[in-house]
Scaffold this active site. Structure first.
Site, PDB file in Angstrom:
ATOM      1  N   ASP A 485      -5.971   4.633   9.140  1.00 44.93           N
ATOM      2  CA  ASP A 485      -5.148   5.234  10.277  1.00 44.93           C
ATOM      3  C   ASP A 485      -5.532   4.797  11.512  1.00 44.93           C
ATOM      4  O   ASP A 485      -6.494   4.239  11.595  1.00 44.93           O
ATOM      5  CB  ASP A 485      -5.018   6.641  10.088  1.00 44.93           C
ATOM      6  CG  ASP A 485      -3.592   7.380  10.624  1.00 44.93           C
ATOM      7  OD1 ASP A 485      -2.919   6.420  11.352  1.00 44.93           O
ATOM      8  OD2 ASP A 485      -3.343   8.501  10.560  1.00 44.93           O
ATOM      9  N   ASP A 555       5.801   9.146   9.474  1.00 44.76           N
ATOM     10  CA  ASP A 555       5.362  10.459   9.186  1.00 44.76           C
ATOM     11  C   ASP A 555       6.387  11.298   8.987  1.00 44.76           C
ATOM     12  O   ASP A 555       6.369  12.738   8.682  1.00 44.76           O
ATOM     13  CB  ASP A 555       4.604  10.781  10.584  1.00 44.76           C
ATOM     14  CG  ASP A 555       3.104  10.360  10.392  1.00 44.76           C
ATOM     15  OD1 ASP A 555       2.481  10.386   9.564  1.00 44.76           O
ATOM     16  OD2 ASP A 555       2.547  10.484  11.808  1.00 44.76           O
TER      17      ASP A 555
HETATM   18  C1  GLA Z   1      -1.313  10.245  11.319  1.00 45.22           C
HETATM   19  C2  GLA Z   1      -0.711   9.841   9.988  1.00 45.22           C
HETATM   20  C3  GLA Z   1      -0.548  11.021   9.174  1.00 45.22           C
HETATM   21  C4  GLA Z   1      -1.714  12.087   8.965  1.00 45.22           C
HETATM   22  C5  GLA Z   1      -2.351  12.203  10.563  1.00 45.22           C
HETATM   23  C6  GLA Z   1      -3.926  12.717  10.449  1.00 45.22           C
HETATM   24  O1  GLA Z   1      -0.433  10.742  12.139  1.00 45.22           O
HETATM   25  O2  GLA Z   1       0.519   9.154  10.205  1.00 45.22           O
HETATM   26  O3  GLA Z   1       0.023  10.848   7.842  1.00 45.22           O
HETATM   27  O4  GLA Z   1      -2.771  11.172   8.386  1.00 45.22           O
HETATM   28  O5  GLA Z   1      -2.503  10.837  11.366  1.00 45.22           O
HETATM   29  O6  GLA Z   1      -4.247  13.206  11.616  1.00 45.22           O
END
Ligand code: GLA
Length: 740
Positions: A485, A555
């Protein structure tokens, strides 16, 4: 001479046929041919259905000549000739379709290279110098007319007709040459106006939304100025169709994608002379890259193709190419595993016990990979602390990750872990030890976003440290998969350890070192798989896809919103890499959709589950197990087949997607209705890509077909179509066709 070459190449298959009785299929032209017609100083690159021609004009400039459907007769091609001046404000240098212009002479359109030399000279006029052809690759050496600034232009033609352009700029002068623009290349359309641009833009929770708009005089800039990632705000893909307007299945489309995960730009420009030029590469905003004598800079690769089969075929060409050429382990048919991810279920509150309980449920559903998301390390109980400290949190995992991983493995799943290696919370041991490791301007604020700062990966010590941490993490634990990420972009992009004139190399060096870490990690751990994530779908491009196995699409997991996000995503990227989870409702936007709708929406890509399964009733768990089992019967078709977008996401008419397996034996059709009005039934939807002469067994997932067919011919399915019996709100269905 050119005519003889063409005749010879056309006769050769005939000789072969007569001599060795090879099948008639051998008479097809070679899939790729790259050649130089010396008499006209033309370079001709043929690939599948496409021909691309560059020439050297009488002034020695590289000039675009042709890009479109495949040609076979060299005699049709004329030598490049520069254009005359139009008037005193438009010299011939500005009306000539320059293939790779330096900024110099009288040129006012987007240059591919712009420089400032240490002595103050800013003029760069590139001329053809020499070339070499090896197999599918042509490399042209171009050189400034008055100095030893050299550019190597590499063209590699793929059998699909996708052409890869990439440039390397070398400084062989005795002084520093600072690059202010370094572009991968320019794509020129047949002169004219009335073209239409398709592009993908958005933001967090609303990525890859497709826009189509007419190209007008001037420049439309698709770009990211953000560093770190490709960005959720724009994606480096374009498609252009002409006045006749392409549809999903018909019409001319020129399309391309840039392979770079940092700040990038694609300038879509229509000049006053109705020349559309699409120039892409490093973003020129805040760009400055000094080359010392002997140094060079390579640009990202910029791929583009052409089809007269509409937007659908343009996507399919890209999808196949990504699977065959771009993705790691490309060409190996291994289905993406069904994945579980903990983020929406447990957030930062992961513990050994709650993860084990989720894993039990996930295994029961047929999940193959269990991924623990954020919250497992350091002092990470919220977004405020712990980033950078990649050791298991003692309270949550008193005995490390080992027991949880062993439990997951005992359930028959492999184990994946979330990391965000490029970032640091100021409240972390790493930051306390190395406050100088973040990107910053001394004496200026260090703007936080999500309470975090960006580590300066451009620094070799930071890069080595991160590689070491990840290498250890993967070596010491039985980890099959990393969700990688990156949740913020650059601010105050300083690199104080470097002289001011070199600090802006950061824009390039950061991404290059990111790639280097991933490449080395993969080399050391060949079975490790990686998902690219950046606040959802913020790091998706052909550069990161060359080193990751899948991407997190957004997300936003609301199934209805996802249909549009995924539709845009699929314009450029194969469903194989498009992760989609089934999550709980109501979703973040307050919408509740039925479980079937959520499953089917997620099944149009790589299926995952991100719900809190410990709260699911038995009936839902049983239903989910059936849906996962169903997905496993169709996933190779979805992930590796041809995608046909039969009807777009929308309102009262069903959105329909069809996937046809590469061997033609299976097709899967998904239909999603947002809302029915006035009790109106759905019209029939005609399928595509089937064999009209074949008979298919029709298997409806849930009986929602108006016409109860057991079998149907390809001709019937493509001419008459299927009629889905969808009612009310958020109704959905799937139909599988198996060729008899
Ligand atoms: C980002 C990712 C999510 C999750 C969060 C965790 O927003 O896109 O899928 O992994 O971080 O903090």
């Amino acid at each position: 001479m050119g005519g003889m070459t063409a005749t010879a190449s056309r006769l050769l298959p005939l000789f072969l046929l007569l001599a060795v009785l090879v099948p008639a299929a051998a008479a097809a032209p070679p899939p790729v041919s790259v050649r130089y017609l010396a008499d006209r100083q033309l370079f001709v690159l043929d690939g599948g259905p496409v021909t691309y021609v560059v020439g050297v004009n009488e002034r020695g400039e590289l000039q675009h000549v042709y890009w479109g459907g495949r040609l076979w007769r060299d005699d049709d091609l004329r030598a490049a000739r520069s254009m005359p001046a139009f008037d005193s404000t438009e010299p011939g240098t500005n009306t000539t379709p320059d293939e790779y212009p330096g900024w110099g002479g009288g040129r006012y359109f987007e240059p591919c290279v712009k420089i400032t030399r240490a002595d103050g000279v800013r003029d760069l006029v590139l001329e053809y110098d020499s070339h070499r052809i090896s197999g599918d690759e042509l490399v042209i050496r171009a050189k400034d007319i008055a100095s030893d600034i050299v550019v190597f232009l590499s063209y590699r033609m793929d059998p699909s007709g996708l052409l890869r352009k990439q440039a390397t700029i070398e400084n062989h002068t005795g002084q520093i040459v600072t690059l202010e623009s370094a572009q991968s290349g320019a794509w020129l359309l047949p002169p004219g106006d009335g073209y239409r641009l398709s592009y993908l833009s958005g933001r967090w929770a609303g990525e890859t939304l497709l826009t189509r708009e007419e190209i007008h005089p001037g420049i439309k800039l698709l770009e990211s100025r953000r560093g770190v990632a490709t960005s959720n705000q724009a994606n480096p893909w374009f498609a252009v169709d002409g006045r006749g307007r392409a549809t999903e299945e018909h019409g001319q489309v020129w399309f391309g994608a840039l392979a770079w995960s940092g700040s990038w730009r694609i300038a879509v420009e229509q000049t006053p002379h109705q020349q559309v030029r699409i120039t892409g590469g490093y973003n020129t905003f805040d760009f400055s890259y000094p080359l010392k004598p002997g140094e060079s800079l390579a640009t990202p690769a910029f791929y583009a193709g052409y089809t007269d089969g509409g937007f659908g075929e343009a996507s399919r060409i890209l999808h196949r190419f990504e699977r065959r050429v771009i993705l790691p382990r490309a060409g190996l048919a291994h289905p993406r595993p069904v994945l579980y991810n903990s983020w929406e279920a447990t957030g930062f509150g992961v513990t050994e016990a709650n993860q084990a309980a989720l894993a039990d449920r996930a295994a029961r559903l047929g999940v193959e990979r269990f991924v623990m998301d954020d919250g497992w390390f350091g002092a990470r109980d919220s977004s405020r602390a712990g980033l950078g400290d990649w050791v298991p949190n003692r309270k949550k995992f008193p005995n490390g990750l080992g027991p949880l991983i062993a439990h997951v493995r005992s359930l028959g799943m492999d184990f994946g872990l979330w990391v965000e290696p490029e970032m640091v919370n100021p409240d972390s041991d790493l930051y306390r030890a190395h406050p100088d490791w973040v990107i910053n301007f001394p004496g200026r604020p260090r703007s936080e976003s999500r309470n975090q700062l960006v580590l300066n990966l451009a620094r070799d010590d930071v890069k080595e440290y991160l590689f070491g941490v990840l290498d250890r993490l993967v070596s010491e634990n039985d980890i099959s998969f990393l969700k990688w990420d990156a949740n913020r972009h650059f601010s105050e992009p300083g690199w104080p350890e470097r002289p001011p004139a070199e600090q802006r190399e950061l824009w390039v060096a950061y991404t290059r070192n990111l790639y280097d870490i991933i490449d080395r990690l993969r080399a050391r751990h060949p079975t490790l798989e990686i998902e690219s994530c950046s606040s959802g779908g913020g790091r998706v491009d052909l550069g990161i896809l060359a080193r990751t196995d899948q991407v997190w699409t957004s997300d936003n997991t609301d199934a209805f919103d996802r249909l549009t996000i995924q539709d845009g995503f699929g314009q450029a990227y194969t469903p194989r890499v498009m992760m989609a989870w089934v999550t709980d409702v109501p979703n973040f936007n307050g919408r509740t959709t039925p479980l079937e709708f959520r499953f089917l929406a997620a099944m149009t890509g790589s299926l995952g589950i991100g719900a809190n399964l410990t709260k699911w009733p038995e009936a839902d768990l049983d239903y989910a197990a059936k849906m996962v089992a169903f997905y496993k019967t169709i996933r190779s078709t979805v992930q590796d087949g041809d995608l046909y977008r039969l009807a777009p996401p929308g309102g009262t008419l069903a959105s329909v997607k069809e996937y046809v397996s590469s061997d033609g034996r299976q097709a899967v059709v998904f239909a999603f209705l947002h809302s029915q009005q006035y009790g109106r039934p759905q019209p029939a939807v005609r399928l595509r890509g089937l064999d009209p002469d074949a008979v298919y067994r029709v298997r409806s997932l849930d009986g929602k077909l108006a016409e109860k067919l057991e079998t149907a011919s390809g001709a019937y399915l493509m001419a008459h179509g299927l009629t889905f019996d969808l009612k009310g709100d958020f109704d959905s269905t799937a139909v599988v066709l198996e060729r008899e």
